[in-house]
Design an enzyme around this catalytic site. Sequence first.
Site: not given
Length: 319
Positions: A235-236, A46, A268, A115, A304
């Site tokens: 980050k908020l 991404n 991202d 995965r 994404d």
Amino acid sequence: MNTPHAKTPFDVALFGEAMMLLVADQPGPLEHAEAFHKRTAGAETNVAIGLARLGLKVGWASRLGTDSMGRYLLAAMAKEGIDCSHVICDANQKTGFQFKGKVTDGSDPPVEYHRKGSAASHMGVNDIDEAWLLSARHLHATGVFAAISATTLPAARKTMDLMRAAGRSVSFDPNLRPTLWATPELMRESINDLATRADWVLPGLEEGRFLTGETTPEGVARFYRQRGAKLVVVKLGSEGAYFEDASGNGHVAGFPVAEVIDTVGAGDGFAVGVISALLDGLSVPEAVKRGAWIGARAVQVLGDSEGLPTRAELDAAKL
């Protein structure tokens, strides 16, 4: 100091797993979904796509199977202009994929990963081409690649150590994936160890609380600053982000979003904004503002990476 741009063929190098993503077209439990949209997924991919769309030269190293999913992902990444010369396609391995549900209330959608044992999980230190890596001026790393297997963790450490030793800059997004780690304690210890190898650390507030034991953005930033990070951006979500570096600290407000469609990929997108702006030579507050803007775009679309802007869109927004 970063190596001068003119002397390096890449702006940013990344190591990580790409997965094929199938997103349900209707809300509800995944088992009730009958139709899906096909997309690409993966934290590092991404970011690679976002940086490439902004005109940066990006190199991505990984492993894929030679199955249809691997062929789809390789073509998608190459179409974005990303250097895929260090992506190994292994006929004996399978490509990872995931399902993602659709939500309409702004909450995080359900995600189901397939995965384990994937081609990318077999990556290790021997997959690192040092000359190729060191031809980049910056490395972006995440906690996802490190968590995939017992061999990717030492590979993640080595890529970061090589870049730091060469005087390149390194950014790190914890990107916690609890299901990929044996225990929460191992996740905390490993992620914090990786963070000490980075110049720019980009945790979300809840991630930071888990990893550091601190409760405030200031406390989280201080934790990583004391362990060597030159810049920490916490980050908020809709409230924007808090940042701290040697020159000071501050808060950048979030951008209003009319409707949240899909929260996956917002972090991202935020990383794309911060990294691209700092490599463009912008100030930290300007970089965090760009990150908040791209993060807000990312939550307004399905998928994404679909909300990641082009350089023309960025310039139009004067960011």
